[in-house]
Design a protein around this motif. Structure first.
Motif, PDB file in Angstrom:
ATOM      1  N   LYS A  27      12.116  -1.697 -12.671  1.00 46.59           N
ATOM      2  CA  LYS A  27      13.297  -1.091 -13.270  1.00 46.59           C
ATOM      3  C   LYS A  27      13.219   0.426 -13.152  1.00 46.59           C
ATOM      4  O   LYS A  27      12.147   1.013 -13.091  1.00 46.59           O
ATOM      5  CB  LYS A  27      13.417  -1.508 -14.734  1.00 46.59           C
ATOM      6  CG  LYS A  27      13.686  -2.989 -14.931  1.00 46.59           C
ATOM      7  CD  LYS A  27      13.852  -3.334 -16.396  1.00 46.59           C
ATOM      8  CE  LYS A  27      14.157  -4.820 -16.567  1.00 46.59           C
ATOM      9  NZ  LYS A  27      14.331  -5.198 -18.006  1.00 46.59           N
ATOM     10  N   MET A  28      14.400   1.062 -13.122  1.00 48.27           N
ATOM     11  CA  MET A  28      14.460   2.524 -12.999  1.00 48.27           C
ATOM     12  C   MET A  28      13.662   3.178 -14.124  1.00 48.27           C
ATOM     13  O   MET A  28      13.910   2.923 -15.313  1.00 48.27           O
ATOM     14  CB  MET A  28      15.917   2.990 -13.046  1.00 48.27           C
ATOM     15  CG  MET A  28      16.105   4.482 -12.865  1.00 48.27           C
ATOM     16  SD  MET A  28      15.754   5.053 -11.181  1.00 48.27           S
ATOM     17  CE  MET A  28      17.244   4.508 -10.319  1.00 48.27           C
ATOM     18  N   ILE A  29      12.711   4.022 -13.718  1.00 51.49           N
ATOM     19  CA  ILE A  29      11.809   4.629 -14.693  1.00 51.49           C
ATOM     20  C   ILE A  29      11.282   5.939 -14.113  1.00 51.49           C
ATOM     21  O   ILE A  29      11.094   6.048 -12.896  1.00 51.49           O
ATOM     22  CB  ILE A  29      10.632   3.665 -15.012  1.00 51.49           C
ATOM     23  CG1 ILE A  29       9.720   4.230 -16.096  1.00 51.49           C
ATOM     24  CG2 ILE A  29       9.846   3.336 -13.752  1.00 51.49           C
ATOM     25  CD1 ILE A  29       8.626   3.240 -16.532  1.00 51.49           C
ATOM     26  N   PRO A  30      11.046   6.958 -14.953  1.00 55.34           N
ATOM     27  CA  PRO A  30      10.398   8.163 -14.438  1.00 55.34           C
ATOM     28  C   PRO A  30       9.059   7.802 -13.803  1.00 55.34           C
ATOM     29  O   PRO A  30       8.277   7.020 -14.359  1.00 55.34           O
ATOM     30  CB  PRO A  30      10.208   9.018 -15.696  1.00 55.34           C
ATOM     31  CG  PRO A  30      11.292   8.568 -16.629  1.00 55.34           C
ATOM     32  CD  PRO A  30      11.425   7.091 -16.379  1.00 55.34           C
ATOM     33  N   ALA A  31       8.802   8.345 -12.628  1.00 54.47           N
ATOM     34  CA  ALA A  31       7.609   7.950 -11.874  1.00 54.47           C
ATOM     35  C   ALA A  31       6.323   8.184 -12.662  1.00 54.47           C
ATOM     36  O   ALA A  31       5.377   7.393 -12.562  1.00 54.47           O
ATOM     37  CB  ALA A  31       7.563   8.702 -10.548  1.00 54.47           C
ATOM     38  N   HIS A  32       6.281   9.256 -13.455  1.00 53.46           N
ATOM     39  CA  HIS A  32       5.046   9.549 -14.183  1.00 53.46           C
ATOM     40  C   HIS A  32       4.794   8.563 -15.322  1.00 53.46           C
ATOM     41  O   HIS A  32       3.699   8.549 -15.894  1.00 53.46           O
ATOM     42  CB  HIS A  32       5.064  10.987 -14.722  1.00 53.46           C
ATOM     43  CG  HIS A  32       6.013  11.204 -15.863  1.00 53.46           C
ATOM     44  ND1 HIS A  32       7.360  11.409 -15.668  1.00 53.46           N
ATOM     45  CD2 HIS A  32       5.803  11.244 -17.207  1.00 53.46           C
ATOM     46  CE1 HIS A  32       7.946  11.579 -16.840  1.00 53.46           C
ATOM     47  NE2 HIS A  32       7.033  11.479 -17.790  1.00 53.46           N
ATOM     48  N   GLN A  33       5.766   7.728 -15.627  1.00 49.16           N
ATOM     49  CA  GLN A  33       5.590   6.722 -16.687  1.00 49.16           C
ATOM     50  C   GLN A  33       5.208   5.346 -16.146  1.00 49.16           C
ATOM     51  O   GLN A  33       4.952   4.429 -16.918  1.00 49.16           O
ATOM     52  CB  GLN A  33       6.880   6.606 -17.508  1.00 49.16           C
ATOM     53  CG  GLN A  33       7.229   7.843 -18.314  1.00 49.16           C
ATOM     54  CD  GLN A  33       8.504   7.670 -19.122  1.00 49.16           C
ATOM     55  OE1 GLN A  33       9.042   6.575 -19.258  1.00 49.16           O
ATOM     56  NE2 GLN A  33       9.000   8.763 -19.676  1.00 49.16           N
ATOM     57  N   ILE A  34       5.163   5.195 -14.827  1.00 46.66           N
ATOM     58  CA  ILE A  34       4.827   3.895 -14.248  1.00 46.66           C
ATOM     59  C   ILE A  34       3.330   3.625 -14.420  1.00 46.66           C
ATOM     60  O   ILE A  34       2.490   4.395 -13.979  1.00 46.66           O
ATOM     61  CB  ILE A  34       5.193   3.848 -12.743  1.00 46.66           C
ATOM     62  CG1 ILE A  34       6.698   4.057 -12.570  1.00 46.66           C
ATOM     63  CG2 ILE A  34       4.773   2.509 -12.128  1.00 46.66           C
ATOM     64  CD1 ILE A  34       7.127   4.176 -11.110  1.00 46.66           C
ATOM     65  N   GLU A  35       3.022   2.524 -15.075  1.00 46.84           N
ATOM     66  CA  GLU A  35       1.627   2.163 -15.304  1.00 46.84           C
ATOM     67  C   GLU A  35       1.165   1.031 -14.398  1.00 46.84           C
ATOM     68  O   GLU A  35      -0.028   0.930 -14.081  1.00 46.84           O
ATOM     69  CB  GLU A  35       1.434   1.760 -16.771  1.00 46.84           C
ATOM     70  CG  GLU A  35       1.709   2.898 -17.750  1.00 46.84           C
ATOM     71  CD  GLU A  35       1.513   2.478 -19.190  1.00 46.84           C
ATOM     72  OE1 GLU A  35       1.267   1.267 -19.431  1.00 46.84           O
ATOM     73  OE2 GLU A  35       1.592   3.346 -20.082  1.00 46.84           O
ATOM     74  N   HIS A  36       2.108   0.165 -13.990  1.00 45.15           N
ATOM     75  CA  HIS A  36       1.720  -0.976 -13.161  1.00 45.15           C
ATOM     76  C   HIS A  36       2.943  -1.500 -12.425  1.00 45.15           C
ATOM     77  O   HIS A  36       4.042  -1.516 -12.973  1.00 45.15           O
ATOM     78  CB  HIS A  36       1.126  -2.099 -14.035  1.00 45.15           C
ATOM     79  CG  HIS A  36       0.866  -3.367 -13.281  1.00 45.15           C
ATOM     80  ND1 HIS A  36      -0.205  -3.522 -12.433  1.00 45.15           N
ATOM     81  CD2 HIS A  36       1.562  -4.549 -13.238  1.00 45.15           C
ATOM     82  CE1 HIS A  36      -0.173  -4.730 -11.903  1.00 45.15           C
ATOM     83  NE2 HIS A  36       0.880  -5.372 -12.372  1.00 45.15           N
ATOM     84  N   SER A  79       0.832  -1.208   0.000  1.00 48.90           N
ATOM     85  CA  SER A  79       0.000   0.000   0.000  1.00 48.90           C
ATOM     86  C   SER A  79       0.866   1.258   0.000  1.00 48.90           C
ATOM     87  O   SER A  79       0.582   2.221  -0.725  1.00 48.90           O
ATOM     88  CB  SER A  79      -0.914  -0.011   1.232  1.00 48.90           C
ATOM     89  OG  SER A  79      -1.684   1.164   1.300  1.00 48.90           O
ATOM     90  N   ALA A  80       1.943   1.230   0.799  1.00 52.08           N
ATOM     91  CA  ALA A  80       2.835   2.389   0.873  1.00 52.08           C
ATOM     92  C   ALA A  80       3.512   2.652  -0.458  1.00 52.08           C
ATOM     93  O   ALA A  80       3.648   3.803  -0.888  1.00 52.08           O
ATOM     94  CB  ALA A  80       3.878   2.168   1.962  1.00 52.08           C
ATOM     95  N   LEU A  81       3.945   1.592  -1.126  1.00 50.35           N
ATOM     96  CA  LEU A  81       4.605   1.742  -2.424  1.00 50.35           C
ATOM     97  C   LEU A  81       3.633   2.289  -3.465  1.00 50.35           C
ATOM     98  O   LEU A  81       3.982   3.176  -4.265  1.00 50.35           O
ATOM     99  CB  LEU A  81       5.178   0.398  -2.871  1.00 50.35           C
ATOM    100  CG  LEU A  81       5.962   0.383  -4.170  1.00 50.35           C
ATOM    101  CD1 LEU A  81       7.163   1.320  -4.095  1.00 50.35           C
ATOM    102  CD2 LEU A  81       6.428  -1.040  -4.494  1.00 50.35           C
ATOM    103  N   LYS A  82       2.410   1.784  -3.449  1.00 52.23           N
ATOM    104  CA  LYS A  82       1.395   2.270  -4.387  1.00 52.23           C
ATOM    105  C   LYS A  82       1.123   3.758  -4.178  1.00 52.23           C
ATOM    106  O   LYS A  82       1.061   4.540  -5.140  1.00 52.23           O
ATOM    107  CB  LYS A  82       0.100   1.472  -4.211  1.00 52.23           C
ATOM    108  CG  LYS A  82      -1.025   1.907  -5.134  1.00 52.23           C
ATOM    109  CD  LYS A  82      -2.284   1.072  -4.898  1.00 52.23           C
ATOM    110  CE  LYS A  82      -3.419   1.540  -5.790  1.00 52.23           C
ATOM    111  NZ  LYS A  82      -4.664   0.749  -5.552  1.00 52.23           N
ATOM    112  N   ASP A  83       0.985   4.164  -2.915  1.00 51.17           N
ATOM    113  CA  ASP A  83       0.722   5.577  -2.621  1.00 51.17           C
ATOM    114  C   ASP A  83       1.910   6.450  -3.022  1.00 51.17           C
ATOM    115  O   ASP A  83       1.732   7.569  -3.518  1.00 51.17           O
ATOM    116  CB  ASP A  83       0.432   5.759  -1.132  1.00 51.17           C
ATOM    117  CG  ASP A  83      -0.909   5.175  -0.728  1.00 51.17           C
ATOM    118  OD1 ASP A  83      -1.730   4.887  -1.617  1.00 51.17           O
ATOM    119  OD2 ASP A  83      -1.135   4.998   0.493  1.00 51.17           O
ATOM    120  N   MET A  84       3.128   5.939  -2.793  1.00 47.85           N
ATOM    121  CA  MET A  84       4.325   6.690  -3.172  1.00 47.85           C
ATOM    122  C   MET A  84       4.357   6.930  -4.678  1.00 47.85           C
ATOM    123  O   MET A  84       4.612   8.056  -5.140  1.00 47.85           O
ATOM    124  CB  MET A  84       5.577   5.931  -2.727  1.00 47.85           C
ATOM    125  CG  MET A  84       6.888   6.539  -3.215  1.00 47.85           C
ATOM    126  SD  MET A  84       8.348   5.623  -2.663  1.00 47.85           S
ATOM    127  CE  MET A  84       8.598   6.383  -1.040  1.00 47.85           C
TER     128      MET A  84
END
Length: 225
Positions: free
Chosen positions: A72-81, A37-42
């Motif tokens: 993998k290292m990725i810009p946070a705004h590009q994380i989809e799942h 839950s913490a990771l999802k909110d982050m």
């Protein structure tokens, strides 16, 4: 000056590396659920941050049974799942340290123009592999020395001396989460601090959690230092 001579400044990466213990002991007392839950909110919070000066990049390395790069290292705004973390097996911290050292020294993943990385280590137990050499190599690597490093001790059975040696905030070398709810509170404090840091005038300065802790009410963030 002619308008065509103005060049937009590209945001510099601000790398955040999460080292998450997902060993079998994390499967009790709601710890792994709190971590998920913490990771999802982050991620949700980071993905909405502006990118004028700093762009938050995120990677997650887990160590439970085996060590692996979970995200993998990725810009946070590009994380989809992000796959759900599952608690299982031992605590191969040494292998996780090897993976993180490879990430932090990779100049394609973290270019030289990036801001000072932030590394968070969260664990609830003692390492079950021969971790010492890998742990030392990580902490002595040039980039890890410059990184801002925080450590979270989860529950009553964590190796607090090891975790304390990982953190490099002199005023708060180790944070404690006595139960699952405090895992979420710690990660919320980290999220707020990184987000504020990314908007600051000097994102390359060393980051602390002190001012974030002070801003939150005692009943909202109960993390003994």
């Amino acid at each position: 000056m002619e308008l065509n001579k103005f060049v937009a400044t590209k945001a510099r990466p601000l790398p955040v590396i999460i080292m998450a213990d997902t060993s079998g002991s994390m499967g009790i007392e709601g710890k792994i659920e709190a971590l998920n839950s913490a990771l999802k909110d982050m991620i949700t919070s980071f993905s909405t941050e502006g990118r004028m000066r700093a762009e938050i990049h995120l990677t997650v390395v887990t160590f439970g049974g085996s060590a692996k790069t979970h995200l993998k290292m990725i810009p946070a705004h590009q994380i989809e799942h992000v796959d759900t973390l599952v608690a299982d097996g031992g605590t191969p911290l040494g292998k996780a340290c090897d993976l993180v050292r490879g990430i932090i020294e990779d100049k394609e993943l973290i270019p030289s123009r990036a801001y000072r990385p932030v590394i968070i280590l969260a664990s609830d137990g003692y390492p079950t592999d021969a971790y010492q050499a890998s742990f030392t190599k990580l902490l002595e690597s040039d980039r890890a020395k410059k990184a801002t490093r925080f450590a979270l001790s989860i529950g009553a059975d964590a190796d607090n001396e090891l975790l304390k040696s990982f953190g490099n905030d002199l005023e708060a070398p180790l944070f404690y989460a006595k139960n699952a709810s405090e895992i979420s509170r710690f990660f919320r404090a980290v999220t707020m601090s990184v987000s504020n840091h990314s908007r600051s005038q000097k994102p390359n300065d060393v980051m602390t959690l002190d001012y974030v802790v002070e801003e939150l009410a005692d009943d909202d963030l109960d993390i003994p230092l």
